[in-house]
Design an enzyme around this catalytic site. Structure first.
Site, mmCIF file in Angstrom:
data_model
loop_
_atom_site.group_PDB
_atom_site.id
_atom_site.type_symbol
_atom_site.label_atom_id
_atom_site.label_comp_id
_atom_site.label_asym_id
_atom_site.label_seq_id
_atom_site.Cartn_x
_atom_site.Cartn_y
_atom_site.Cartn_z
ATOM 1 N N GLU A 291 0.830 -1.203 0.000
ATOM 2 C CA GLU A 291 0.000 0.000 0.000
ATOM 3 C C GLU A 291 0.870 1.260 0.000
ATOM 4 O O GLU A 291 0.484 2.292 -0.523
ATOM 5 C CB GLU A 291 -0.933 -0.007 1.223
ATOM 6 C CG GLU A 291 -2.220 0.742 0.967
ATOM 7 C CD GLU A 291 -3.298 0.448 2.001
ATOM 8 O OE1 GLU A 291 -4.230 -0.303 1.690
ATOM 9 O OE2 GLU A 291 -3.206 0.972 3.125
ATOM 10 N N HIS A 320 7.924 -26.636 0.557
ATOM 11 C CA HIS A 320 7.151 -27.677 -0.121
ATOM 12 C C HIS A 320 6.027 -27.072 -0.958
ATOM 13 O O HIS A 320 5.068 -27.748 -1.287
ATOM 14 C CB HIS A 320 6.594 -28.655 0.924
ATOM 15 C CG HIS A 320 7.687 -29.291 1.732
ATOM 16 N ND1 HIS A 320 8.255 -30.494 1.395
ATOM 17 C CD2 HIS A 320 8.367 -28.838 2.828
ATOM 18 C CE1 HIS A 320 9.219 -30.774 2.256
ATOM 19 N NE2 HIS A 320 9.311 -29.785 3.137
ATOM 20 N N LYS A 434 -13.575 1.968 -3.183
ATOM 21 C CA LYS A 434 -14.374 2.396 -2.026
ATOM 22 C C LYS A 434 -15.567 3.210 -2.503
ATOM 23 O O LYS A 434 -16.705 2.990 -2.073
ATOM 24 C CB LYS A 434 -13.506 3.307 -1.137
ATOM 25 C CG LYS A 434 -13.055 2.702 0.143
ATOM 26 C CD LYS A 434 -12.489 3.811 1.032
ATOM 27 C CE LYS A 434 -11.394 3.292 1.914
ATOM 28 N NZ LYS A 434 -10.673 4.333 2.622
HETATM 29 O O1 PA5 Z 1 -2.920 1.887 5.897
HETATM 30 C C1 PA5 Z 1 -4.040 2.313 5.709
HETATM 31 O O2 PA5 Z 1 -4.301 3.520 5.731
HETATM 32 C C2 PA5 Z 1 -5.199 1.374 5.469
HETATM 33 O O3 PA5 Z 1 -4.804 0.075 5.237
HETATM 34 C C3 PA5 Z 1 -6.132 1.405 6.653
HETATM 35 O O4 PA5 Z 1 -5.490 0.888 7.781
HETATM 36 C C4 PA5 Z 1 -7.405 0.605 6.385
HETATM 37 O O5 PA5 Z 1 -7.992 1.029 5.190
HETATM 38 C C5 PA5 Z 1 -8.379 0.781 7.529
HETATM 39 O O6 PA5 Z 1 -8.623 2.128 7.717
HETATM 40 P P1 PA5 Z 1 -9.244 2.708 9.045
HETATM 41 O O7 PA5 Z 1 -8.325 2.444 10.156
HETATM 42 O O8 PA5 Z 1 -9.416 4.149 8.752
HETATM 43 O O9 PA5 Z 1 -10.569 2.020 9.239
#
Ligand code: PA5
Length: 466
Positions: A291, A320, A434
């Site tokens: 990410e 394996h 989203k």
């Molecule tokens: O790293 C990030 O920003 C995302 O992976 C969030 O952790 C994830 O989308 C969850 O978001 P939130 O904590 O706002 O619910």
């Protein structure tokens, strides 16, 4: 002091041949080092990396967490974390690393409440969870930095209703604890209106960098993990990571090796611990790396579509399953082995079947020695097949060494982002999906998006098999 070590001999062409890194490869990328180190310093100073201060600035928070944990630990039988992505992967990784692997099956005296993480909206999983926990004995920790994540907020809605009908409105309020931003999002408002106990994720701490905030600390403390040790390990690593000289700074060195490999076409990074305790570190790392570093635009606005692909594997299990590919497949990947010097437990293999030489030789050794040997043998085999690999070694898995490892990976992610000239701290690529979900589920304000979706081309029958 137990300190983790990084050995990158097998990344070098002297060891793996033409597909390895040479001094020339480092010379090519070296001009980026000083500006990247300067950018890291500047970002830290201007508050763009507040997660770097978490090992140092949480004395009050830690006290609050420990007090709350001590009070609630014996009051409830089950502790259920509702969260997704960065709000779930860290707690899961820490729990797996520092708790008994069969924690939930231990007798009550040897553990805190049974711990579950609900990090998806698969209707079957949540339904089945409620078949094994008694909701009247549950504490729910709803974790969301944005306070707006559909998966987590929908879980909260379900749980709130169920709790209220099981134990009444007033008592239900004591059984939900929120971890969220101090200002942004619905969760903080709901928590204030309902009077939920709340822990704050500092503003400049993004989801996947939030592990050392109350996101990771609260669940760890409730289950009995040494959160001070975790933070001390991270603080120790922070000191090492303040060094500007790249190969004297473990996080920078790790990122530079990854970047050099990426420039050489090895765009797949396999995270392969040789300890079950570290299995979920890979899941956390995959999110952190993917990410943060998979980006369409660079910092100058150019379309670059870059990013290393992280893959998770576990030794010896994946010997394996995936090692055949790592050894003989394309030269597009390298392996990061994560090993431990000392296991907390070991089991001796009995000296039996001596008349069968191909298994009898195992007798008298231990499983710890076998696993360690298999790790070294796989490092050797991958090296011999001309594939790059490096090894991070923890003297043992404990709160301090884990804090070091996690913090090192976080800093490495930031430095890698600088070397790649991308923003490691945003995630614009997840917005489209989203928004499309919001539109299809009837979120007000997404009418235009709904029209766009309705106007998407019809699927063609010729490309379907049914
Ligand atoms: O790293 C990030 O920003 C995302 O992976 C969030 O952790 C994830 O989308 C969850 O978001 P939130 O904590 O706002 O619910």
């Amino acid at each position: 002091m137990m300190k983790l070590r990084l050995d990158y001999n097998n990344m070098m062409e002297e060891f793996v041949g033409e597909y390895g890194l040479s001094k020339k490869d480092f010379e090519k990328i070296a001009p980026k080092f000083a500006p990247a180190a300067a950018a890291m310093k500047e970002k830290r100073a201007n508050g763009a990396m507040d997660w770097r201060d978490l090992p140092h600035n949480q004395n009050e928070v830690v006290k609050d967490i420990l007090d709350y944990a001590a009070k609630i630990r014996d009051e409830v039988e089950y502790f259920v974390l509702l969260g997704i992505g960065g709000s779930a992967l860290g707690p899961m990784a820490v729990h797996q690393a520092l708790q008994h692997p069969f924690y939930n099956d231990l007798p009550r005296g040897k553990r805190g409440p049974k711990f579950y993480i609900a990090d998806n909206v698969d209707p079957e999983r949540l339904t089945y969870l409620f078949q094994v926990v008694d909701i009247s004995k549950c504490l729910f920790n709803v974790v969301s930095k944005s306070g707006a994540t559909s998966e987590t907020m929908s879980q909260l809605m379900i749980v709130k209703k169920m709790l209220e009908s099981a134990i009444g409105k007033e008592k239900a309020k004591e059984r939900i604890v929120a971890t969220t931003d101090a200002k942004v999002g619905n969760l903080i408002k709901i928590a204030a209106d309902e009077g939920y106990k709340t822990f704050i994720i500092p503003t400049g701490v993004g989801g996947r960098f939030s592990l050392l905030s109350p996101v990771g600390l609260l669940p760890a403390a409730i289950c009995g993990i040494d959160i001070k040790g975790l933070l001390e390990g991270a603080a120790f690593m922070d000191e090492l990571c303040n060094e500007d000289e790249v190969f004297e700074n473990p996080a920078y060195a790790y990122a530079a090796l990854n970047y050099a490999a990426l420039c050489k076409g090895a765009n797949i990074c396999v995270m392969m611990p040789y300890a079950d305790k570290l299995k979920y570190i890979s899941d956390w790392y995959v999110q952190l790396w993917a990410e943060s570093l998979g980006k369409k635009y660079d910092n100058d606005g150019n379309v670059v579509n870059v990013g290393p692909t992280p893959i998770k594997a576990l030794g010896a299990t994946d010997q394996h399953a995936q090692v055949q590919l790592f050894a003989e497949g394309p030269f597009d990947k390298f392996v990061v082995f994560v090993g431990v010097d000392k296991f907390h437990e070991d089991i001796e293999i009995p000296k039996i079947f001596g008349d069968m030489p191909n298994i009898g030789f195992l007798g008298g050794h231990t499983h710890g020695a076998l696993l360690k040997t298999e790790q070294m043998a796989t490092e050797f085999a991958i090296m011999k097949s001309g594939k790059m690999n490096m090894t991070i070694t923890l003297p043992e898995v404990n709160a301090h060494t884990l804090g070091q490892l996690l913090y090192m990976f976080e800093v490495a992610t930031g430095f890698m982002g600088e070397l790649m000239n991308i923003n490691a701290f945003d995630q614009p690529g997840v917005e489209e999906g989203k928004n499309a979900t919001y539109a299809m589920m009837g979120h007000p304000g997404y009418e235009e998006k709904k029209k766009e979706l309705d106007g998407a081309p019809d699927k063609k029958k010729e490309y379907m098999i049914d």
